[in-house]
Design a protein around this motif. Structure first.
Motif, PDB file in Angstrom:
ATOM      1  N   ARG A 108       0.832  -1.193   0.000  1.00  0.00           N
ATOM      2  CA  ARG A 108       0.000   0.000   0.000  1.00  0.00           C
ATOM      3  C   ARG A 108       0.875   1.255   0.000  1.00  0.00           C
ATOM      4  O   ARG A 108       1.889   1.328   0.693  1.00  0.00           O
ATOM      5  N   ALA A 109       0.438   2.264  -0.756  1.00  0.00           N
ATOM      6  CA  ALA A 109       1.215   3.505  -0.840  1.00  0.00           C
ATOM      7  C   ALA A 109       1.109   4.265   0.482  1.00  0.00           C
ATOM      8  O   ALA A 109       0.085   4.185   1.182  1.00  0.00           O
ATOM      9  N   PRO A 110       2.159   5.008   0.848  1.00  0.00           N
ATOM     10  CA  PRO A 110       2.074   5.848   2.051  1.00  0.00           C
ATOM     11  C   PRO A 110       0.876   6.776   1.972  1.00  0.00           C
ATOM     12  O   PRO A 110       0.495   7.243   0.885  1.00  0.00           O
ATOM     13  N   LEU A 111       0.269   7.060   3.130  1.00  0.00           N
ATOM     14  CA  LEU A 111      -0.966   7.838   3.181  1.00  0.00           C
ATOM     15  C   LEU A 111      -0.736   9.132   3.940  1.00  0.00           C
ATOM     16  O   LEU A 111      -0.256   9.126   5.076  1.00  0.00           O
ATOM     17  N   VAL A 112      -1.059  10.251   3.308  1.00  0.00           N
ATOM     18  CA  VAL A 112      -0.976  11.568   3.947  1.00  0.00           C
ATOM     19  C   VAL A 112      -2.404  12.082   4.097  1.00  0.00           C
ATOM     20  O   VAL A 112      -3.042  12.467   3.117  1.00  0.00           O
ATOM     21  N   LEU A 113      -2.913  12.094   5.321  1.00  0.00           N
ATOM     22  CA  LEU A 113      -4.305  12.469   5.557  1.00  0.00           C
ATOM     23  C   LEU A 113      -4.502  13.975   5.634  1.00  0.00           C
ATOM     24  O   LEU A 113      -5.588  14.479   5.361  1.00  0.00           O
ATOM     25  N   GLY A 114      -3.469  14.728   6.047  1.00  0.00           N
ATOM     26  CA  GLY A 114      -3.602  16.180   6.143  1.00  0.00           C
ATOM     27  C   GLY A 114      -4.003  16.626   7.527  1.00  0.00           C
ATOM     28  O   GLY A 114      -4.650  15.895   8.287  1.00  0.00           O
ATOM     29  N   GLU A 115      -3.626  17.865   7.884  1.00  0.00           N
ATOM     30  CA  GLU A 115      -3.821  18.345   9.245  1.00  0.00           C
ATOM     31  C   GLU A 115      -5.280  18.589   9.609  1.00  0.00           C
ATOM     32  O   GLU A 115      -5.605  18.781  10.782  1.00  0.00           O
ATOM     33  N   SER A 116      -6.177  18.588   8.641  1.00  0.00           N
ATOM     34  CA  SER A 116      -7.598  18.759   8.952  1.00  0.00           C
ATOM     35  C   SER A 116      -8.300  17.419   9.196  1.00  0.00           C
ATOM     36  O   SER A 116      -9.492  17.384   9.476  1.00  0.00           O
ATOM     37  N   SER A 117      -7.545  16.322   9.112  1.00  0.00           N
ATOM     38  CA  SER A 117      -8.147  14.993   9.243  1.00  0.00           C
ATOM     39  C   SER A 117      -8.358  14.617  10.698  1.00  0.00           C
ATOM     40  O   SER A 117      -7.427  14.636  11.507  1.00  0.00           O
ATOM     41  N   ALA A 118      -9.584  14.253  11.048  1.00  0.00           N
ATOM     42  CA  ALA A 118      -9.874  13.790  12.402  1.00  0.00           C
ATOM     43  C   ALA A 118      -9.152  12.484  12.690  1.00  0.00           C
ATOM     44  O   ALA A 118      -8.704  12.249  13.823  1.00  0.00           O
ATOM     45  N   ALA A 119      -9.012  11.644  11.684  1.00  0.00           N
ATOM     46  CA  ALA A 119      -8.311  10.372  11.870  1.00  0.00           C
ATOM     47  C   ALA A 119      -6.856  10.607  12.232  1.00  0.00           C
ATOM     48  O   ALA A 119      -6.312   9.974  13.142  1.00  0.00           O
ATOM     49  N   LEU A 120      -6.205  11.522  11.519  1.00  0.00           N
ATOM     50  CA  LEU A 120      -4.795  11.794  11.804  1.00  0.00           C
ATOM     51  C   LEU A 120      -4.618  12.445  13.163  1.00  0.00           C
ATOM     52  O   LEU A 120      -3.639  12.180  13.869  1.00  0.00           O
TER      53      LEU A 120
END
Length: 611
Positions: free
Chosen positions: A517-529
């Motif tokens: 799986r490719a690395p995942l960048v969710l972003g600073e607005s992501s509740a998951a991150l």
């Protein structure tokens, strides 16, 4: 004006007949639910903008896809449209409007119209007899101000019926908080003058009042009225203390509202701070709904539009973001028949106010994210981002463990394991692992050792398998974890590495997987991150505190070992007698000499060696 129900909705024909006039529009779906309410300076231009090829945001795109009818109401002015828009939003609560819930009225401080004015907390219409100061952001802020007025000006707080029936001074007079006008301990003229000074203080005339009290004190001293002079001295001292504590004092003393917007984890907080008469009165946090994905500028604009329709407009509004519609303030001022200006780049003390309001918004948002509803929503967001089971029961039982390594240049290496389940961190389930037998500073070997020890028990059926295992690190640490799991015959799909982003800023992390799986960048607005970052940071904190304690213990014991004459037995007796190294370090020479085997000379050597 609306499209007739008997015919299909022809958007082009509808837009063609719209006038270039101010008004309010309503987007409606197939079930007759109002999806969105907005105002426009030019109805034709504004409504047409929704049906361009590229929507302004995903939320607006979803909303437009559901629209089957549009209704508009033409108004005489944009200011009138603003008022109608907010009335409809509060009545209909459309799902695509940003909504602020602010049903409570704001409290005021009242100086009654009685011949001996009373200070009191007040909530309601300000049209009755008396002077009203505020509004204040909270009841606490009003009561704090009342305490200040009692200390400095000694005004009464009792009900008028109590005042009329007193025959002797109350306890507040005895402790110096009331001048007791009820029993003529002060003349009506002097009490009225104190009440007037209190009103001037609330209006920001603090320096003038200070000078007036000082002149009266000097005059009383020259007239040999020393008791009066002492009372005025104490009053001036109390006022000086209040002014010293009020570090945020505005030179022009304009009524100012400071509005700061903070967003994180899919949630938004708007913090409103109030300054009246040059005094910072406190703040109040608001949490709008339907604000996901909206910019800070959009949120602050909606807040200002909704809030000040029903509340007084101050002379100055300081905002953390630029207003998209610069004319909004003029519209509000027109509707209130007053003047107001908006500042987005304040200087001096107003800049300090904005910085404080922003910090308070971030703190309030952090607290809100820890509440149960936000926690469950973030768990759901994490499950969706990583394609885990999103059934409510599965989310409740989702067991996440995170591992981190900590040491100081290879010294006192420790690994930590923290646990997140039932939508919360579970400190009672945390574990620390002392790492030994590796090359100092070899984080890969340390990670291999802790994972082998922890998940060897899972392979043997002695412990449960988490639903998700977070590894604080990048590709190297994840590869070590994959190898350990493969050797133990465990499922590697549960492994996720959390690689730090640029400048280690939270929100820029990259998620690393052990498979293709490719690395995942969710972003600073992501509740998951944000949830992953919280768990990762807790693992880091837990590892560091354990490592520091282990390092301090090792260093302290070695300090005793380095003292000539203190062997293993004497060291053990010292630590047992004084309950640890800190007790030994704080003991006197006489106390040290009282331990079996410690002579006065050795006690003196220990004492000075540890200082």
């Amino acid at each position: 004006m609306s499209e007739p129900e008997s015919t299909a909705f022809d958007i082009k024909a509808f837009l063609a007949q719209l006038p270039h006039l101010p008004g309010v529009y309503r987007h409606i779906d197939a079930t007759d639910e109002v999806l969105y309410v907005g105002k426009a300076r030019d109805l034709k231009k504004r409504v047409s903008s929704y049906f361009q090829k590229t929507p302004s945001s995903p939320r607006i795109g979803h909303m437009v896809a559901r629209v089957v009818r549009i209704e508009v109401t033409v108004t005489r002015s944009e200011a009138e449209a603003l008022i109608l828009e907010n009335n409809l939003i509060k009545t209909l609560r459309p799902r695509y409007n940003i909504l602020f819930r602010d049903d409570k009225s704001y409290p005021y401080l009242m100086l009654s119209g009685h011949v001996a004015p009373r200070i009191a907390y007040y909530r309601g219409s300000t049209q009755k007899k008396g002077q009203f100061f505020g509004p204040y952001p909270s009841a606490w802020a009003v009561r704090e101000t009342i305490q200040i007025l009692q200390k400095v000006f000694r005004l009464r707080t009792c009900e008028d019926t109590v005042y009329a029936n007193r025959s002797r001074p109350c306890l507040l007079h005895q402790i110096g908080r009331c001048s007791a006008p009820c029993v003529d301990e002060i003349s009506p003229q002097d009490y009225a003058a104190d009440a007037q000074r209190a009103a001037r203080f609330l209006n920001g005339e603090t320096q003038e009042i200070m000078g007036d009290i000082e002149r009266r004190m000097q005059a009383a001293a020259e007239a040999l009225e020393f008791e009066q002079a002492a009372m005025l001295r104490d009053q001036m001292g109390a006022l000086a203390k209040v002014l010293h504590q009020q570090t945020m004092e505005d030179s022009d003393q304009s009524d100012t509202d400071v509005i700061a917007v903070a967003s994180s984890g899919g949630k938004v907080c708007v913090n409103l701070a109030m300054v009246r008469g040059g005094r910072h009165l406190g703040d109040r946090a608001f949490f709008p709904t339907h604000a996901d994905g909206d910019s800070g500028s959009e949120v602050i604009e909606v807040f200002i539009a909704q809030h000040y329709v029903d509340h007084p407009l101050p002379a100055v509004i300081v905002g953390s973001h630029v207003l998209p519609d610069a004319e909004l303030i003029d519209l509000l001022a027109e509707s209130k028949s007053t003047k107001c200006r908006f500042i987005s780049r304040p200087q001096g003390v107003r800049r300090a106010w904005l910085e404080q309001a922003t910090r308070n918004a971030e703190m309030a948002l952090g607290s809100a994210l820890l509440e149960s509803g936000a926690r469950s929503a973030r768990t759901l967001a994490l499950a969706e981002a990583l394609e885990l089971d999103t059934d409510p029961a599965a989310l409740e039982a989702l067991h996440i463990e995170c591992f981190d390594i900590s040491h100081t240049a290879g010294e006192a290496t420790q690994a930590s394991c923290v646990v997140y389940t039932h939508h919360a961190m579970q400190p009672s389930m945390y574990r620390r692992y002392n790492i030994a037998g590796i090359t100092p500073g070899d984080d890969y070997a340390a990670m291999r050792q802790v994972l082998t020890r922890r998940f060897g028990k899972v392979a043997d059926g002695e412990a449960i398998m988490p639903g998700l295992v977070l590894i604080d690190g990048g590709k190297g640490q994840v590869e070590i974890a994959r190898q350990v799991f493969a050797e133990l015959g465990l499922n590697t799909d549960v492994l996720v590495g959390v690689a730090k982003g640029d400048r280690r800023k939270v929100g820029l992390e990259t998620l690393i997987f052990p498979d293709d799986r490719a690395p995942l960048v969710l972003g600073e607005s992501s509740a998951a991150l944000m949830l992953i970052a919280q768990i990762r940071d807790e693992a880091h904190r837990f590892a560091i505190t354990g490592m520091r304690a282990k390092r301090a213990k090792a260093r302290n014991v070695s300090r005793l070992e380095d003292i000539d004459g203190v062997g293993a037995k004497r060291r053990q007796r010292l630590l047992a007698r004084f309950g640890g190294f800190s007790g030994v370090a704080n003991a006197s020479i006489e106390d040290l000499a009282s331990v079996e085997g410690i002579s006065p000379e050795l006690a003196e050597r220990i004492y000075f060696s540890l200082r």
